[in-house]
Motif scaffolding. Structure first.
Motif, PDB file in Angstrom:
ATOM      1  N   VAL A  83       0.844  -1.202   0.000  1.00  0.00           N
ATOM      2  CA  VAL A  83       0.000   0.000   0.000  1.00  0.00           C
ATOM      3  C   VAL A  83       0.875   1.246   0.000  1.00  0.00           C
ATOM      4  CG1 VAL A  83      -1.648   1.345   1.356  1.00  0.00           C
ATOM      5  CG2 VAL A  83      -1.973  -1.125   1.088  1.00  0.00           C
ATOM      6  N   ARG A  84       1.925   1.262   0.833  1.00  0.00           N
ATOM      7  CA  ARG A  84       2.803   2.432   0.894  1.00  0.00           C
ATOM      8  C   ARG A  84       3.419   2.704  -0.473  1.00  0.00           C
ATOM      9  NH1 ARG A  84       4.764  -0.095   5.831  1.00  0.00           N
ATOM     10  NH2 ARG A  84       3.589   0.841   7.519  1.00  0.00           N
ATOM     11  N   GLU A  85       3.868   1.644  -1.098  1.00  0.00           N
ATOM     12  CA  GLU A  85       4.500   1.786  -2.407  1.00  0.00           C
ATOM     13  C   GLU A  85       3.481   2.301  -3.431  1.00  0.00           C
ATOM     14  OE1 GLU A  85       7.811   0.965  -2.587  1.00  0.00           O
ATOM     15  OE2 GLU A  85       7.832   1.802  -4.617  1.00  0.00           O
ATOM     16  N   MET A 115       0.728   3.870  -3.024  1.00  0.00           N
ATOM     17  CA  MET A 115       0.170   5.195  -2.735  1.00  0.00           C
ATOM     18  C   MET A 115       1.233   6.287  -2.826  1.00  0.00           C
ATOM     19  SD  MET A 115      -3.114   4.998  -2.295  1.00  0.00           S
ATOM     20  CE  MET A 115      -3.500   6.569  -1.509  1.00  0.00           C
ATOM     21  N   SER A 116       2.415   5.937  -3.281  1.00  0.00           N
ATOM     22  CA  SER A 116       3.512   6.904  -3.255  1.00  0.00           C
ATOM     23  C   SER A 116       3.495   7.892  -4.413  1.00  0.00           C
ATOM     24  CB  SER A 116       4.870   6.184  -3.183  1.00  0.00           C
ATOM     25  OG  SER A 116       5.081   5.742  -1.858  1.00  0.00           O
ATOM     26  N   ILE A 152      -3.276   7.161   6.188  1.00  0.00           N
ATOM     27  CA  ILE A 152      -3.660   6.842   4.810  1.00  0.00           C
ATOM     28  C   ILE A 152      -3.464   5.341   4.552  1.00  0.00           C
ATOM     29  CG2 ILE A 152      -2.983   7.137   2.385  1.00  0.00           C
ATOM     30  CD1 ILE A 152      -2.317  10.122   3.152  1.00  0.00           C
ATOM     31  N   THR A 153      -2.311   4.842   4.943  1.00  0.00           N
ATOM     32  CA  THR A 153      -2.025   3.415   4.741  1.00  0.00           C
ATOM     33  C   THR A 153      -3.065   2.556   5.465  1.00  0.00           C
ATOM     34  OG1 THR A 153       0.317   3.920   4.567  1.00  0.00           O
ATOM     35  CG2 THR A 153      -0.252   1.631   5.018  1.00  0.00           C
ATOM     36  N   VAL A 185       7.480  10.572   0.454  1.00  0.00           N
ATOM     37  CA  VAL A 185       6.230   9.964   0.012  1.00  0.00           C
ATOM     38  C   VAL A 185       5.916   8.826   0.982  1.00  0.00           C
ATOM     39  CG1 VAL A 185       6.559  10.617  -2.394  1.00  0.00           C
ATOM     40  CG2 VAL A 185       7.398   8.391  -1.595  1.00  0.00           C
ATOM     41  N   ASN A 186       4.787   8.222   0.782  1.00  0.00           N
ATOM     42  CA  ASN A 186       4.320   7.202   1.726  1.00  0.00           C
ATOM     43  C   ASN A 186       5.374   6.107   1.948  1.00  0.00           C
ATOM     44  OD1 ASN A 186       2.732   5.382   3.232  1.00  0.00           O
ATOM     45  ND2 ASN A 186       0.868   6.121   2.249  1.00  0.00           N
ATOM     46  N   ALA A 187       6.023   5.670   0.866  1.00  0.00           N
ATOM     47  CA  ALA A 187       6.978   4.569   0.991  1.00  0.00           C
ATOM     48  C   ALA A 187       8.241   4.967   1.747  1.00  0.00           C
ATOM     49  CB  ALA A 187       7.337   4.036  -0.393  1.00  0.00           C
ATOM     50  N   ASP A 188       8.482   6.256   1.918  1.00  0.00           N
ATOM     51  CA  ASP A 188       9.653   6.709   2.677  1.00  0.00           C
ATOM     52  C   ASP A 188       9.436   6.649   4.183  1.00  0.00           C
ATOM     53  OD1 ASP A 188      11.380   7.476   0.503  1.00  0.00           O
ATOM     54  OD2 ASP A 188      10.068   9.204   0.174  1.00  0.00           O
ATOM     55  N   VAL A 189       8.192   6.501   4.574  1.00  0.00           N
ATOM     56  CA  VAL A 189       7.845   6.680   5.990  1.00  0.00           C
ATOM     57  C   VAL A 189       7.632   5.320   6.647  1.00  0.00           C
ATOM     58  CG1 VAL A 189       6.147   7.650   7.573  1.00  0.00           C
ATOM     59  CG2 VAL A 189       6.842   8.937   5.542  1.00  0.00           C
TER      60      VAL A 189
END
Lengths: 175, 759
Positions: A128-130, A132-133, A145-146, B695-699
């Motif tokens: 999901v993180r990936e 939604m990036s 968000i995640t 971005v989300n993947a950095d966190v």
């Protein structure tokens, strides 16, 4: 030289007289159709705030020329709730506090709806993180968000199991 | 003019959240009251407005950093279909305030086409107004400006150094306690190191925008704004009209972080164009245009020196910052001041020097001074602990300040010890090897653990509020607060509801509008405390008036109870000595023949409190990083903060504020930097692809522990601030974890792959 396109927006078909060939889908939505829920954060496809579904696919509305969309179907944040019932992704964003200032939120939600309907996320927070990036949140609401995407995924699966025809294949929920 | 909702009272046709409200009123984790508007796209931001007859303005900006505009092809722009007007320094209508004259208290010089000079890249040099956004954009591109170019002053070697009269907003440039050189001569161990922090840009997701509409000499401005009353006064001065003729509507800000508290040139020009053309004008900056006229966090070069006894006790702490500002105005990061409140050194010297560069003027950006200063200080503390052979937490506890260093004032509250203990326990800090380069994970990645202390001061701004109890027992509460994502719509309504003894759904809360009572500035992490105290006191005033009616009315069950003997709860006043004797607000008002009761308050900090006590929030942040030994890729894999900031009004929103701050800290440590081309003075990465924000993947998964802290001193509602503290401590924690993983001490932010790969 005005010309017109046929565009279905949030379930409603329109014949739109375009006054200018330079108009992007984003500026068409915001400045001409006054559907301002879709936001402009960078106008060059870098922030994701303008994410909408075009024929069920996630796109950056700022990088899409309106003139190229004759016959297309667009779903924006305004078309997501079913009457007074929020879409499960919308409800999950509130429950998980997946937003702060709210400016990136429509784009985040449209991305989430798109990726859930495409079945990419599964139950994996890293995925999901990936996925939604492509949507930047400067306030840093990423954890919520995640969590919201995961919870909405569960809610949608449960809903689909209960009533298989409940949510269209492309995730659009507009009447 | 279309009416703008200034209230979040729901109408029956609105979608309902598919979740139930969790709790209510102060202290409870209520979900955001503006959540539904925000998830349905119906929250109205400035650029969403579209009054009848509106036209579009686009600024043309300078491509050079210093010099003058020699010529522009105005005719080409004017000839473009749809273009209505082109404003340049040659034809700009007059303003009623000199833009190079600073207006107190927070005035900045602004660039509004006052001449043909260029002071920085991206400075507005023209404004093109057209019937459509496309035509205005094209018109601006057709101007093809020609310049007389002067060399840009970029970086430490070419800028002009100066002794600043002040730093930050009115801060002293130098503060000294104790005898610093005596401290150093007493030291058994010393450390000294230099640190650099880059220019950073706020990059709120919502670009600065305004929709301006004049009606005679009245103007209504839809704009994101962190300081409504102050801005009204400033615009009134610029346009030569009474302050009451300016209305600002700012129900939602798409992020601010300090950048929307300060007046800027492009917005003034758009308002001027609307007056000139007698039509509403919309202007929204492009992302690239936000790298110049709307502030940034100025670059710093910092030096830290510490002296310690052999047991780690500090004997001297010297923190010096060279802080960059523009060539024409002063805002200097008060970075060295970060060393004042935290560690108990008998001698502390903090000092600042200014550096003039050809850049837009810096301004306050989330934790101004604290962020940059804490980044350097917390790494230096880690280095000092290393020099003493001590665990960094043990070193911090050894130098724990029981009172404010230098002043010896007691803290109004300070639960930092608990923050250290709870954060460390949750993180597993006790298992940390003392020396660097000791840990690898199963994939062979280098693992490092680091920590930092978080601290933020507690400012308090004067604020006003009005609370009206209505005949039906509900209330209308009003104050012109600003919600930029921190949750003012929710948290302030919770405070108001509590003061009125009502459930939150019985309170209609109006905000985000300059015609409402002045809620002060949304900045310095002080908005909830400042506006909240006004709401608390306005509610208290209304309840006191209601009590007067009841206890003096022989027909009331509360007759004779006296104000002191009555409590407000659940929409009823109860006798304190007999809870069963009560009466509803509606009944009291009805019998008195009153349609409403209006409570008001003007609140401010008790000056005695600040003179007798040190007022700070505290916290401790623990970070884990993993680094690929071959590629140098750095990932933050765990981030845990424990924070104590007085009373928590809404733990859900407070947690989100801490998370946001911690992510900003991560961003400071590993991502953000505006890179300036030394030849041209232009920023080379003025966009969201190359100016990196997480971005989300950095966190990584985040944890924020809310350490309870009762503070009856800081203000009557016990609230400190939570918006900025999360950045402090986090930067250092991550940098120290990078050292712990690799043994490489990186002192220039952001830390990059090449820093950990190089020998």
């Amino acid at each position: 030289m005005p010309f017109s396109i046929s565009l279905t927006v949030n379930g409603q078909s329109n014949s739109i007289a375009l006054d200018d060939p330079r108009v992007t889908l984003l500026d068409l939505l915001r400045e001409r159709l006054h559907l301002t829920g879709t936001k402009k954060g960078c106008d060059r496809g870098q922030c994701g705030a303008c994410t909408v579904l075009l024929d069920g696919r996630r796109i950056n509305a700022c990088l899409t020329l309106a003139a190229s969309l004759d016959g297309s179907t667009v779903t924006t944040i305004e078309g997501l709730a079913d009457g007074t019932e929020l879409h499960p992704v919308q409800a999950a964003f509130i429950a998980c506090d997946g937003l702060q200032c709210g400016y990136c939120t429509p784009g985040q939600i449209m991305s989430a709806v798109g990726l859930l309907s495409e079945g990419h996320a599964g139950n994996d927070p890293e995925r999901v993180r990936e996925l939604m990036s492509g949507n930047i949140c400067r306030c840093g609401a990423y954890q919520g968000i995640t969590q919201a995407v995961l919870e909405a995924g569960h809610a949608l699966s449960a809903k689909n199991d209960a009533q298989p025809a409940g949510v269209p294949e492309d995730g659009r929920n507009a009447a | 003019m279309s009416p703008e909702p200034s209230s979040l009272q729901r109408t029956p046709s609105e979608p309902k959240a598919a979740i139930s409200r969790y709790g209510s009123n102060a202290g409870q984790p209520l979900t955001r009251r503006d959540g539904i508007l925000k998830v349905t796209g119906r929250a109205t931001y400035a650029a969403d407005n579209h009054p009848e007859g509106m036209v579009f303005a686009v600024t043309a900006v300078s491509r050079i950093a210093r010099g003058r505009v020699r010529s522009m092809n105005i005719e080409a722009a004017r000839a473009h279909p749809g273009v209505i007007e082109v404003l340049t320094s040659a034809n700009r209508p007059p303003l009623f305030h000199d833009p190079d004259e600073k207006m107190p208290p927070f005035g900045f010089r602004v660039e509004v086409l006052q001449d043909d000079g260029v002071r920085y890249a991206n400075q507005p040099i023209a404004l093109v107004i057209a019937e459509t956004l496309e035509a205005a954009t094209e018109g601006a591109a057709l101007l093809d400006p020609q310049y007389d170019v002067e060399p840009a002053r970029v970086g430490l070697d070419t800028g002009l150094r100066f002794d600043p009269p002040g730093v930050g907003v009115g801060g002293a440039p130098m503060t000294a306690f104790g005898d610093i050189e005596a401290g150093f001569s007493k030291a058994a161990i010393t450390m000294e190191a230099d640190y650099e922090t880059p220019p950073q840009y706020h990059n709120a997701m919502e670009p600065h925008a305004v929709v301006a509409e004049w009606d005679g000499d009245h103007v209504v401005l839809d704009m994101p704004n962190q300081a409504l009353a102050l801005s009204c006064a400033t615009y009134a001065a610029f346009f030569g009209i009474p302050v009451e003729n300016v209305t600002i509507r700012s129900p939602f800000l798409g992020g601010g972080f300090g950048s929307k508290a300060i007046i800027n040139g492009p917005q003034i020009l758009a308002i001027l164009a609307a007056r000139m053309l007698k039509r509403p004008v919309k202007l929204a900056l492009t992302r690239a245009q936000m790298y110049g006229p709307v502030g940034h966090r100025g670059q710093t070069w910092q030096r830290l020196r510490m002296g310690m006894e052999s047991d780690g006790q500090l004997t001297a702490l010297h923190h010096r910052s060279i802080s960059a500002t523009s060539a024409f105005d002063d805002f200097l990061e008060p970075a060295a001041n970060a060393s004042l409140p935290l560690y108990a050194s008998p001698a502390i010297l903090v000092e600042h020097e200014g550096l003039r560069l050809d850049t837009g003027t810096p301004g306050p950006m989330r934790a101004p001074g604290e962020a940059s200063g804490s980044a350097a200080l917390e790494v230096a503390i880690d280095e000092a602990a290393e020099a003493c052979g001590m665990d960094p937490l043990e070193f911090r506890l050894k130098n724990y300040a029981e009172t404010e260093p230098g002043t010896n004032k007691p803290f109004s509250s300070k639960a930092l010890r608990t923050c250290y203990a709870e954060g460390a326990a949750r993180f597993g800090w006790s298992r940390r090897p003392l020396s660097a380069g000791q840990m690898r994970d199963d994939d062979g990645l280098l693992v490092g653990w680091g920590m930092g202390t978080a601290v933020f001061h507690c400012p308090h701004f004067p604020a006003e509020a009005r609370a009206t109890l209505r005949a039906d027992g509900t209330a209308l509460v009003e104050t012109g607060a600003a919600d930029m994502g921190q949750g003012a719509w929710t948290a302030l309504a919770q405070i108001a509801a509590e003061a009125l003894g009502l459930d939150i759904d019985e309170v209609e809360f109006h905000s985000g509008l300059s015609t409402l009572p002045d809620a002060g500035i949304a900045g310095g992490s002080g908005h909830t405390a400042s506006a909240g105290l006004a709401l608390n006191q306005a509610g208290g005033d209304a309840i006191a008036q209601l009590s007067d009616l009841a206890v003096n009315d022989p027909a009331s069950p509360l007759f004779g109870a006296g104000n002191i003997g009555v409590t407000a709860r659940g929409g009823r006043l109860h006798r304190r000595d007999d809870e069963d004797r009560s009466e509803s607000y509606a009944e009291i008002l009805a019998r008195a023949g009153r349609s409403d009761i209006v409570g008001t308050a003007k609140s401010a900090r008790d000056p005695d409190v600040a003179s007798t006590h040190a007022l700070y929030s505290h916290g401790a942040v623990f970070a884990e990083v993993k680094i690929d030994p071959d590629l140098g890729q750095i990932r933050t894999t765990r981030l845990i903060g424990a924070f104590a900031a007085g009373r928590v009004i809404n733990p859900r929103l407070v947690q989100s504020q801490y998370f946001g701050g911690m992510i900003w800290g991560l961003s400071f440590a590993l991502h953000e930097e505006a890179v300036t081309d030394k030849r041209t003075g232009r920023i080379m990465n003025a966009d969201l692809a190359e100016y990196h924000v997480p971005v989300n993947a950095d966190v990584p998964p985040l944890e924020a522990i809310l350490v309870p802290e009762d503070d009856a001193i800081v203000n009557p509602i016990g609230v400190k601030g939570v918006g900025e503290i999360g950045i402090t401590g986090t930067v250092g924690a991550i940098a120290n974890a990078v050292w712990h993983a690799t043994g490489k001490r990186v002192r220039k932010f952001p830390i990059r792959i090449e820093d950990v790969l190089s020998a």
